[in-house]
Design an enzyme around this catalytic site. Structure first.
Site, PDB file in Angstrom:
ATOM      1  N   HIS A  48      42.917  43.812 -31.148  1.00 31.23           N
ATOM      2  CA  HIS A  48      41.493  43.472 -30.984  1.00 31.23           C
ATOM      3  C   HIS A  48      40.693  43.535 -32.290  1.00 31.23           C
ATOM      4  O   HIS A  48      39.528  43.919 -32.294  1.00 31.23           O
ATOM      5  CB  HIS A  48      40.848  44.376 -29.938  1.00 31.23           C
ATOM      6  CG  HIS A  48      41.316  44.101 -28.533  1.00 31.23           C
ATOM      7  ND1 HIS A  48      41.803  42.882 -28.133  1.00 31.23           N
ATOM      8  CD2 HIS A  48      41.343  44.919 -27.431  1.00 31.23           C
ATOM      9  CE1 HIS A  48      42.124  42.945 -26.844  1.00 31.23           C
ATOM     10  NE2 HIS A  48      41.855  44.163 -26.397  1.00 31.23           N
ATOM     11  N   HIS A 106      35.257  41.591 -23.418  1.00 33.02           N
ATOM     12  CA  HIS A 106      36.110  42.639 -22.848  1.00 33.02           C
ATOM     13  C   HIS A 106      35.389  43.493 -21.805  1.00 33.02           C
ATOM     14  O   HIS A 106      35.525  44.718 -21.799  1.00 33.02           O
ATOM     15  CB  HIS A 106      36.639  43.526 -23.975  1.00 33.02           C
ATOM     16  CG  HIS A 106      37.971  44.165 -23.688  1.00 33.02           C
ATOM     17  ND1 HIS A 106      38.151  45.099 -22.698  1.00 33.02           N
ATOM     18  CD2 HIS A 106      39.178  43.989 -24.273  1.00 33.02           C
ATOM     19  CE1 HIS A 106      39.420  45.489 -22.697  1.00 33.02           C
ATOM     20  NE2 HIS A 106      40.068  44.837 -23.641  1.00 33.02           N
ATOM     21  N   GLU A 139      40.246  38.448 -19.776  1.00 33.22           N
ATOM     22  CA  GLU A 139      39.904  38.052 -21.135  1.00 33.22           C
ATOM     23  C   GLU A 139      40.478  36.664 -21.437  1.00 33.22           C
ATOM     24  O   GLU A 139      41.691  36.508 -21.577  1.00 33.22           O
ATOM     25  CB  GLU A 139      40.462  39.074 -22.133  1.00 33.22           C
ATOM     26  CG  GLU A 139      40.084  40.513 -21.840  1.00 33.22           C
ATOM     27  CD  GLU A 139      41.080  41.492 -22.406  1.00 33.22           C
ATOM     28  OE1 GLU A 139      41.323  41.462 -23.633  1.00 33.22           O
ATOM     29  OE2 GLU A 139      41.649  42.279 -21.623  1.00 33.22           O
TER      30      GLU A 139
END
Length: 394
Positions: free
Chosen positions: A147, A221, A358
Site C-alpha cells: 500500500h 480502503h 478495493e
C-alpha cells in the site's frame, strides 16, 4: 362606433386576463423549479478536525444529501471517517470502521478509510524495474511492500477544494508525491475527487500525472459493516462478485502469476453467497490469506457501468453496489482485526467486523509481465473511477 369601442375594451380585458394567468403559471413553475432544486441540494460543510503530531492542520468535510446519506472525509490520508446510509426502516447509521480522534489515525492501523498510493496492494520484496533500472521500496509487510509503504498516501495531509453544483457536492483532494518518495520514481501530481449525489452514490475519481516513468495503482480502503453495528461480524453479509477468475497467491500473499477459475472453489461469488458460508473451508488459498484477502479478475464488459460487486445485509436491508473501470477487486474479510483497536463509543473492533472491496490493478503487476500494466509515462494521464451506490431492499 360605441359598439366597436366596447368590443375593443372587452378584448383588452380578455388579453390582460390571459397574460395574468400565464404570468401566474410561470411564477408557479419557477417556484416549483426552485423547490425542486432545494430538495435535490447536496451540501458540503468544513470543520476543524485536529492537528497532527508534526503540527499540520487537518480539516473534516461533511457531504450530505437529502436522502439520508452523509460522508465525512478528513484531509489526513483522505480518509472516510463516517458514512451514514439508511436501513430499510429509514434509519441512517454509520457503516464504515473508524476512530474518534486524529491521534488514533496517526498510530499504526490497517488503513481505515484511507486513500492508498502510490501502489495499492503488494509488490514482491519491494522491488521492480523500469527500462532496466532497479528500484527498491520500503518493506512494510515483510518480505514485501504494501500500500505504498509505511508513509504512504494514507499518512499525509492532502490539499482540499470544495466543488458544488446543487445536484452534487465534491471534495477534490490534491497531493504531490515527490520523486523517490518511499522509493518510487517521478514527481506524481495526484488528485482524488469524492462526489456525493442525491441518489446515494459516492463517486471516487482518481487522477495523476508524472514527470518520470513510474508505476501507479490507487484505491480506497474503507472497511464496511452494513449492519451499522460493529459488535457484529460481516459473515452474514451476502456478497456477489462479477468475476470468473482469481489471482492466487503464494505463502507471502504475492501472485503466483497464474489466474485460476473460481468454479467449484470457496472463491465463487458469481451468485449471491454469504461471506461466512465457505470462509472456514479447507483450502490452501484461504489458509494463506487467513480468510478472503485476494484479488478477483473482474468480468467488466461495460467498464464503469457493469455492476462488479454487490453486498447485501438482509437484516438491515442495506445494499452496496459498485462499478469501476479497474480490472480487479481485492476482497478482504477483516481477518487481521484482532480486538486491539478501539471503536468510537467503547469496545474494540473484533475479528471480521469489517470488509474491504478495493478496486485496483492486480498485486505485484510491475513484476508480472502478463498482468495489465500499471506503468505511467510522462505525458500520459492516469484516470480511473469507482462508484459506491447505496440502496435498500425491504
Amino acid at each position: 362606433m360605441n359598439v366597436l369601442k366596447r368590443c375593443l375594451f372587452v378584448s383588452s380585458l380578455l388579453s390582460l386576463s390571459i397574460i395574468m394567468v400565464e404570468c401566474k403559471r410561470d411564477q408557479k413553475a419557477d417556484t416549483e423549479k426552485v423547490a425542486s432544486a432545494e430538495k435535490a441540494l447536496v451540501t458540503i460543510d468544513k470543520s476543524e478536525y485536529g492537528t497532527t503530531a508534526k503540527g499540520e492542520k487537518v480539516d473534516s468535510y461533511k457531504l450530505k444529501n437529502q436522502n439520508g446519506m452523509e460522508v465525512d472525509i478528513i484531509t489526513f490520508g483522505g480518509r472516510i471517517t463516517d458514512l451514514k446510509v439508511p436501513n430499510k426502516a429509514g434509519v441512517s447509521e454509520n457503516v464504515v470502521i473508524g476512530f474518534s480522534s486524529l491521534a488514533q489515525y496517526e498510530k499504526e492501523n490497517p488503513f481505515f478509510g484511507a486513500l492508498i498510493g502510490r501502489y495499492g496492494n503488494r509488490i514482491a520484496k519491494g522491488k521492480f524495474s523500469l527500462d532496466g533500472k532497479n528500484y527498491q521500496l520500503a518493506i512494510n509487510n515483510a518480505p514485501n511492500a504494501l500500500h505504498g509503504g509505511p508513509q504512504g498516501y494514507f499518512n499525509v495531509v492532502w490539499k482540499a477544494d470544495e466543488v458544488k453544483s446543487g445536484e452534487t457536492a465534491s471534495l477534490k483532494l490534491s497531493y504531490l508525491s515527490k520523486d523517490m518518495e518511499e522509493g518510487y520514481p517521478g514527481n506524481l501530481k495526484v488528485t482524488v475527487t469524492y462526489t456525493l449525489t442525491n441518489d446515494n452514490q459516492l463517486e471516487v475519481l482518481y487522477e495523476a500525472d508524472t514527470d518520470k516513468k513510474t508505476v501507479v495503482n490507487l484505491t480506497q480502503h474503507s472497511y464496511f459493516n452494513l449492519s451499522g453495528d460493529f459488535t457484529k461480524t460481516i459473515l452474514d453479509t451476502e456478497l456477489t462478485l462479477n468475476a470468473d477468475k482469481l489471482v492466487p497467491v503464494d505463502a507471502t500473499l504475492i501472485p503466483t502469476g497464474k489466474l485460476e477459475d473460481v468454479a467449484n472453489t470457496p472463491f465463487d461469488f458469481r451468485k449471491p453467497k454469504l461471506v461466512g458460508k465457505d470462509i472456514e473451508s479447507k483450502n490452501e488459498q484461504l489458509e494463506r490469506g487467513k480468510g478472503y484477502d485476494h484479488c478477483w479478475v473482474l468480468n467488466n464488459p461495460e467498464k464503469g457501468k457493469t455492476i462488479i460487486a454487490t453486498a447485501y445485509h438482509p437484516a438491515s436491508g442495506r445494499v452496496l453496489e459498485m462499478t469501476t473501470d479497474e480490472p480487479g477487486i481485492q476482497f478482504y474479510s477483516g481477518n487481521f482485526l484482532d480486538g486491539t483497536l478501539p471503536m468510537r463509543n467503547g469496545g474494540t473492533y473484533a475479528h471480521r467486523t469489517g470488509f474491504c472491496l478495493e478496486t485496483e490493478h492486480y498485486p505485484d503487476s510491475p513484476n508480472q509481465k502478463d498482468f495489465p500494466t500499471t506503468e505511467l509515462n510522462p505525458g500520459e494521464h492516469y484516470k480511473t473511477k469507482t462508484t459506491f451506490k447505496f440502496s435498500v431492499r425491504k
